[in-house]
Each structure stands twice: as C-alpha cells, then as structure tokens.
Scaffold this motif. Structure first.
Motif, PDB file in Angstrom:
ATOM      1  N   LEU A 176       0.584  -1.231  -0.009  1.00 47.09           N
ATOM      2  CA  LEU A 176       0.060  -0.036  -0.021  1.00 47.09           C
ATOM      3  C   LEU A 176       0.936   1.293  -0.047  1.00 47.09           C
ATOM      4  CD1 LEU A 176      -2.869  -0.847   2.523  1.00 47.09           C
ATOM      5  CD2 LEU A 176      -2.866  -1.137  -0.183  1.00 47.09           C
ATOM      6  N   PHE A 177       1.991   1.205   0.775  1.00 49.45           N
ATOM      7  CA  PHE A 177       2.937   2.354   0.749  1.00 49.45           C
ATOM      8  C   PHE A 177       3.414   2.419  -0.718  1.00 49.45           C
ATOM      9  CE2 PHE A 177       4.329   1.608   5.577  1.00 49.45           C
ATOM     10  CZ  PHE A 177       3.401   2.307   5.852  1.00 49.45           C
ATOM     11  N   ARG A 178       3.543   1.431  -1.417  1.00 48.78           N
ATOM     12  CA  ARG A 178       4.205   1.683  -2.717  1.00 48.78           C
ATOM     13  C   ARG A 178       3.193   2.355  -3.671  1.00 48.78           C
ATOM     14  NH1 ARG A 178       7.297  -2.831  -1.714  1.00 48.78           N
ATOM     15  NH2 ARG A 178       5.737  -4.332  -1.967  1.00 48.78           N
ATOM     16  N   GLN A 179       1.748   2.356  -3.066  1.00 51.58           N
ATOM     17  CA  GLN A 179       0.541   3.018  -4.179  1.00 51.58           C
ATOM     18  C   GLN A 179       0.444   4.320  -3.781  1.00 51.58           C
ATOM     19  OE1 GLN A 179      -2.542   0.125  -4.172  1.00 51.58           O
ATOM     20  NE2 GLN A 179      -1.194  -1.407  -4.501  1.00 51.58           N
ATOM     21  N   LEU A 180       1.030   4.965  -2.897  1.00 52.46           N
ATOM     22  CA  LEU A 180       0.970   6.435  -2.394  1.00 52.46           C
ATOM     23  C   LEU A 180       1.799   7.109  -3.354  1.00 52.46           C
ATOM     24  CD1 LEU A 180       1.312   6.412   1.414  1.00 52.46           C
ATOM     25  CD2 LEU A 180      -0.823   7.017   0.123  1.00 52.46           C
ATOM     26  N   ARG A 181       1.134   8.317  -3.896  1.00 56.55           N
ATOM     27  CA  ARG A 181       2.138   9.191  -4.780  1.00 56.55           C
ATOM     28  C   ARG A 181       2.774  10.193  -3.764  1.00 56.55           C
ATOM     29  NH1 ARG A 181      -0.403  11.603  -8.449  1.00 56.55           N
ATOM     30  NH2 ARG A 181      -2.508  10.665  -8.245  1.00 56.55           N
ATOM     31  N   PRO A 182       3.890  10.760  -4.476  1.00 56.15           N
ATOM     32  CA  PRO A 182       4.533  11.676  -3.404  1.00 56.15           C
ATOM     33  C   PRO A 182       3.959  12.684  -2.361  1.00 56.15           C
ATOM     34  CG  PRO A 182       5.772  11.640  -5.581  1.00 56.15           C
ATOM     35  CD  PRO A 182       4.415  10.728  -5.590  1.00 56.15           C
ATOM     36  N   GLY A 183       3.930  12.525  -1.460  1.00 53.31           N
ATOM     37  CA  GLY A 183       2.924  13.491  -0.264  1.00 53.31           C
ATOM     38  C   GLY A 183       1.829  12.712  -0.143  1.00 53.31           C
TER      39      GLY A 183
END
Length: 237
Positions: A176-183
């Motif tokens: 899930l962390f990898r699916q966050l955009r920067p910010g």
C-alpha cells in the motif's frame, strides 16, 4: 393579517445525524467544515443491515457479520473515530482516495463527497456487492468497488493521494505504501506495541516522502485487527 409560513419538521434521520455530529464528532475536535458537512449529509442507517439500523447514530461499536467464504466479521469504526481519521487524512477536492476494507460502504460515501475520485476494495465479492448496493442506494453507483486481497490495494489504479484502512493493522503495509504518490497519506489504526510500545492502539498517519515513509501518531483509538494485516507469529526456540 400576515400569511403564516409552515416549516416542515426535519426528518428523524436528519435530526439524528445532526445530534451525532454535535454530540460525538464536534466534541473530539473535528473542525474541518467539509468533513462535518459530509457526515451531516450521508445517512449512516442506509449502510447497515436492518437489525443494526436503529443504532446507526450511536457511539457504540457495531459489528457486521461475515457474508461470504472470504469474508470476516467486521466492527465499524465509531463516527467520532472515523471523522477524526478522515480529518487527519486532509483530503483535498483534487485527491484520489483508496478505501480499504470499507465493510459496508459508509466511509466510501463520506470520501466520495470530499475527493475527486474514490476506489473501494474488499477481499470478499459478496461484501463488495453489498458495498455497491449501499452506494447505489444513496446515488453513488458510479464509485468503483473492487474485489481483491486487502494488502494488495488497487495497483492498477495507483497512485493515490490518500489510502484509508477501516480497521487496525499490525503489518503488511508495504504494498500500500508503494501505491501512494509523493506526499500521499495512509491513515489507519496501528495495533498494540507496534504503535506506542505500551500495548495501546493508536491512530497513525503515514506520509510518502522523498526519503521514504514517515509516520505520526495521532490519537488513541481502538479497533479489531483486520486478519489480512496481522503480523505473522514468530517462533522462539
């Protein structure tokens, strides 16, 4: 003689929503106007089975029974905890949100009035159909509801500005962390010693930054751990 103006009384569910907001949500420092308005607008009782609808606007924990072979019983976050978590996510009108383990679709409906796009995911197809039905009943039939492992999120729809997990977690957040955009922010409840070292559970906001993922403990909060996010038992020899 001046004409009289009859003002129809507010429907009972509208009054109950107002009481929920005034007595539960505002009292825990939820001040974001958009969040408050959304909780006033969305009928929580429409997202509950008949046997629980009477308690829709109470602050007591409500449990949803399992509905299918891949399903598990769920405990809904109380309105106060849900509102505080959503406020902590700082959702903007331009944001794209992933709602993980929505359970009944209520949190998805709240997000649908705050963000540009919302995707919900649940592990069980029957529960996903319940979410779709509930959303359609309040005019949100266009919201996408996916079926798949909770820990895998919705990679084909990534990146997301906000990922929200309805329940407590212990581990397995990397995908899930990898699916966050920067910010981007991931908001959930972290269980036990993973959160504070004291055994208490805490609401946590993670944020994707250039150097990795930062975390901020927000407030004490209780919720059952979702089975997909349980830490594997460690054997000691």
């Amino acid at each position: 003689m001046p004409a009289s103006h009859f003002v129809a009384p507010a429907p009972d569910d509208v009054i109950q929503r107002r009481n929920m907001v005034d007595c539960q949500i505002r009292t825990v420092d939820v001040t974001d106007h958009a969040v408050i308005e959304r909780f006033l607008e969305v009928p929580r009782d429409r997202f509950l089975p008949p046997e629980l609808a009477t308690f829709a606007y109470s602050d007591m924990p409500l449990k949803l029974a399992s509905v299918g072979p891949q399903s598990e019983a769920r405990q809904l976050l109380t309105p106060a905890v849900l509102a505080r978590l959503i406020q902590s996510a700082a959702v903007k009108p331009s944001d794209k949100v992933l709602d993980v383990a929505s359970g009944n679709g209520y949190s998805t409906a709240i997000f649908a009035g705050l963000a540009k796009e919302v995707v919900a995911v649940d592990a069980d197809a029957i529960r996903a159909d319940v979410i779709k039905t509930n959303l359609a009943a309040v005019g949100l039939g266009s919201v996408r509801v996916l079926t798949g492992p909770l820990t895998e999120g919705a990679g084909s729809d990534a990146p997301f500005d906000v990922i929200f997990i309805n329940g407590a977690v212990e581990s397995h957040l990397d995908q899930l962390f990898r699916q966050l955009r920067p910010g981007g922010r991931l908001v959930t409840i972290l269980h036990g010693t993973e959160a504070s070292g004291s055994g208490a559970c805490s609401a946590v906001r993670y944020e994707s930054q250039a150097g990795g993922i930062s975390s901020l403990i927000l407030f004490d909060a209780e919720a059952p751990v979702l089975s997909a996010f349980r830490k594997q038992a460690e054997f000691v020899f």
